[in-house]
Design a protein around this motif. Structure first.
Motif, PDB file in Angstrom:
ATOM      1  N   ALA A 271       0.744  -1.258  -0.088  1.00  0.00           N
ATOM      2  CA  ALA A 271       0.143  -0.158   0.051  1.00  0.00           C
ATOM      3  C   ALA A 271       1.115   1.221  -0.047  1.00  0.00           C
ATOM      4  O   ALA A 271       1.918   1.267   0.773  1.00  0.00           O
ATOM      5  N   GLY A 272       0.494   2.276  -0.721  1.00  0.00           N
ATOM      6  CA  GLY A 272       1.238   3.542  -0.778  1.00  0.00           C
ATOM      7  C   GLY A 272       0.188   4.665  -0.069  1.00  0.00           C
ATOM      8  O   GLY A 272      -0.708   4.396   0.446  1.00  0.00           O
ATOM      9  N   ILE A 273       0.810   5.849  -0.297  1.00  0.00           N
ATOM     10  CA  ILE A 273      -0.053   6.845   0.074  1.00  0.00           C
ATOM     11  C   ILE A 273      -0.305   7.697  -0.947  1.00  0.00           C
ATOM     12  O   ILE A 273       0.346   8.203  -1.694  1.00  0.00           O
ATOM     13  N   PRO A 274      -1.713   8.135  -1.056  1.00  0.00           N
ATOM     14  CA  PRO A 274      -2.131   8.660  -2.017  1.00  0.00           C
ATOM     15  C   PRO A 274      -1.822  10.389  -2.145  1.00  0.00           C
ATOM     16  O   PRO A 274      -1.152  10.743  -1.074  1.00  0.00           O
ATOM     17  N   LYS A 275      -1.467  10.844  -3.408  1.00  0.00           N
ATOM     18  CA  LYS A 275      -1.038  12.048  -3.693  1.00  0.00           C
ATOM     19  C   LYS A 275      -2.040  13.015  -2.873  1.00  0.00           C
ATOM     20  O   LYS A 275      -3.190  13.143  -2.687  1.00  0.00           O
ATOM     21  N   ASN A 276      -1.155  13.901  -2.114  1.00  0.00           N
ATOM     22  CA  ASN A 276      -2.076  15.331  -1.357  1.00  0.00           C
ATOM     23  C   ASN A 276      -2.473  14.597  -0.018  1.00  0.00           C
ATOM     24  O   ASN A 276      -3.350  15.036   0.519  1.00  0.00           O
ATOM     25  N   ALA A 277      -2.347  13.333   0.163  1.00  0.00           N
ATOM     26  CA  ALA A 277      -2.964  12.880   1.579  1.00  0.00           C
ATOM     27  C   ALA A 277      -2.311  13.531   2.677  1.00  0.00           C
ATOM     28  O   ALA A 277      -1.107  13.936   2.663  1.00  0.00           O
ATOM     29  N   LEU A 278      -2.875  13.546   3.974  1.00  0.00           N
ATOM     30  CA  LEU A 278      -2.155  14.052   5.116  1.00  0.00           C
ATOM     31  C   LEU A 278      -1.762  12.977   5.993  1.00  0.00           C
ATOM     32  O   LEU A 278      -2.731  11.897   6.000  1.00  0.00           O
ATOM     33  N   VAL A 279      -1.011  13.059   6.485  1.00  0.00           N
ATOM     34  CA  VAL A 279      -0.198  11.925   7.422  1.00  0.00           C
ATOM     35  C   VAL A 279       0.368  12.723   8.779  1.00  0.00           C
ATOM     36  O   VAL A 279       0.887  13.676   9.070  1.00  0.00           O
ATOM     37  N   LEU A 280      -0.348  12.162   9.795  1.00  0.00           N
ATOM     38  CA  LEU A 280      -0.090  12.690  11.116  1.00  0.00           C
ATOM     39  C   LEU A 280       0.906  11.516  11.863  1.00  0.00           C
ATOM     40  O   LEU A 280       0.550  10.592  12.117  1.00  0.00           O
ATOM     41  N   VAL A 281       1.895  12.295  12.469  1.00  0.00           N
ATOM     42  CA  VAL A 281       2.961  11.354  13.225  1.00  0.00           C
ATOM     43  C   VAL A 281       3.224  12.081  14.211  1.00  0.00           C
ATOM     44  O   VAL A 281       3.299  13.379  14.443  1.00  0.00           O
ATOM     45  N   GLY A 282       3.236  11.363  15.408  1.00  0.00           N
ATOM     46  CA  GLY A 282       3.017  12.190  16.550  1.00  0.00           C
ATOM     47  C   GLY A 282       3.541  11.146  18.082  1.00  0.00           C
ATOM     48  O   GLY A 282       3.555   9.893  17.715  1.00  0.00           O
ATOM     49  N   ASP A 283       4.198  11.741  18.967  1.00  0.00           N
ATOM     50  CA  ASP A 283       4.418  11.326  20.295  1.00  0.00           C
ATOM     51  C   ASP A 283       4.050  12.213  21.314  1.00  0.00           C
ATOM     52  O   ASP A 283       3.133  13.014  20.999  1.00  0.00           O
ATOM     53  N   GLY A 284       4.573  11.659  22.364  1.00  0.00           N
ATOM     54  CA  GLY A 284       3.987  12.824  23.627  1.00  0.00           C
ATOM     55  C   GLY A 284       4.536  14.152  23.659  1.00  0.00           C
ATOM     56  O   GLY A 284       3.914  14.727  24.410  1.00  0.00           O
ATOM     57  N   ARG A 285       5.322  14.343  22.857  1.00  0.00           N
ATOM     58  CA  ARG A 285       5.884  16.006  23.041  1.00  0.00           C
ATOM     59  C   ARG A 285       5.708  16.549  21.703  1.00  0.00           C
ATOM     60  O   ARG A 285       5.569  17.913  21.827  1.00  0.00           O
ATOM     61  N   LYS A 286       5.694  15.909  20.501  1.00  0.00           N
ATOM     62  CA  LYS A 286       5.576  16.654  19.256  1.00  0.00           C
ATOM     63  C   LYS A 286       4.610  16.191  18.283  1.00  0.00           C
ATOM     64  O   LYS A 286       4.850  14.652  18.460  1.00  0.00           O
ATOM     65  N   ALA A 287       4.115  16.583  17.479  1.00  0.00           N
ATOM     66  CA  ALA A 287       3.099  16.025  16.310  1.00  0.00           C
ATOM     67  C   ALA A 287       3.579  16.926  14.941  1.00  0.00           C
ATOM     68  O   ALA A 287       3.642  17.872  14.953  1.00  0.00           O
ATOM     69  N   LEU A 288       3.696  16.064  13.866  1.00  0.00           N
ATOM     70  CA  LEU A 288       3.728  16.550  12.509  1.00  0.00           C
ATOM     71  C   LEU A 288       2.795  16.355  11.585  1.00  0.00           C
ATOM     72  O   LEU A 288       2.176  15.149  11.832  1.00  0.00           O
ATOM     73  N   LEU A 289       2.125  17.242  10.989  1.00  0.00           N
ATOM     74  CA  LEU A 289       1.130  16.985  10.079  1.00  0.00           C
ATOM     75  C   LEU A 289       1.735  17.158   8.623  1.00  0.00           C
ATOM     76  O   LEU A 289       2.458  18.130   8.186  1.00  0.00           O
ATOM     77  N   LEU A 290       2.014  15.864   7.971  1.00  0.00           N
ATOM     78  CA  LEU A 290       2.609  15.916   6.551  1.00  0.00           C
ATOM     79  C   LEU A 290       1.711  15.740   5.504  1.00  0.00           C
ATOM     80  O   LEU A 290       0.656  15.107   5.628  1.00  0.00           O
ATOM     81  N   ARG A 291       2.226  16.426   4.304  1.00  0.00           N
ATOM     82  CA  ARG A 291       1.258  16.169   3.174  1.00  0.00           C
ATOM     83  C   ARG A 291       2.321  15.686   2.119  1.00  0.00           C
ATOM     84  O   ARG A 291       3.411  15.880   1.906  1.00  0.00           O
ATOM     85  N   ASN A 292       1.551  14.635   1.482  1.00  0.00           N
ATOM     86  CA  ASN A 292       2.508  13.642   0.358  1.00  0.00           C
ATOM     87  C   ASN A 292       2.224  14.573  -0.942  1.00  0.00           C
ATOM     88  O   ASN A 292       1.256  14.665  -1.496  1.00  0.00           O
ATOM     89  N   GLU A 293       3.427  15.150  -1.447  1.00  0.00           N
ATOM     90  CA  GLU A 293       3.671  15.790  -2.577  1.00  0.00           C
ATOM     91  C   GLU A 293       3.995  15.000  -3.733  1.00  0.00           C
ATOM     92  O   GLU A 293       4.049  15.454  -4.723  1.00  0.00           O
ATOM     93  N   GLY A 294       4.386  13.810  -3.214  1.00  0.00           N
ATOM     94  CA  GLY A 294       4.824  12.580  -4.384  1.00  0.00           C
ATOM     95  C   GLY A 294       3.474  12.206  -4.873  1.00  0.00           C
ATOM     96  O   GLY A 294       2.521  12.513  -4.555  1.00  0.00           O
ATOM     97  N   ASP A 295       3.768  11.025  -5.431  1.00  0.00           N
ATOM     98  CA  ASP A 295       2.820  10.125  -5.817  1.00  0.00           C
ATOM     99  C   ASP A 295       2.620   8.854  -5.125  1.00  0.00           C
ATOM    100  O   ASP A 295       3.113   8.937  -4.039  1.00  0.00           O
TER     101      ASP A 295
END
Length: 89
Positions: free
Chosen positions: A2-26
């Motif tokens: 499985a891949g990540i669709p284009k323009n999909a948002l991915v949330l990566v987080g732990d107890g101190r920090k969270a990143l909201l990432l957008r897939n600009e690739g395919d």
């Protein structure tokens, strides 16, 4: 796989920090770029305040230690049994 669709948002987080990432690739070759970063603003304990933590004493009399309330209850029970035995004789 499985891949990540284009323009999909991915949330990566732990107890101190969270990143909201957008897939600009395919789908097959993701290229994640940060959209937002969230960090916990939690200063060290010594900077949060100077008050001592509160406490709760469970017992009949304020200032009692934990084992004292058990001893007091045993004495009350013993006295009531003495009174009962004196009254029945």
């Amino acid at each position: 796989m499985a891949g990540i669709p284009k323009n999909a948002l991915v949330l990566v987080g732990d107890g101190r920090k969270a990143l909201l990432l957008r897939n600009e690739g395919d789908y097959q070759f993701p290229n994640l770029k940060a959209e937002a970063v969230f960090e916990d603003q939690n200063p060290p304990t010594h900077l949060q305040g100077t008050d001592r933590p509160g406490h709760f004493i469970k017992g009949i009399v304020s200032g009692q230690r934990a084992g004292e309330s058990h001893v007091v209850r045993m004495q009350v029970v013993a006295k009531s049994k003495e009174r009962d035995s004196e009254g029945s004789s």
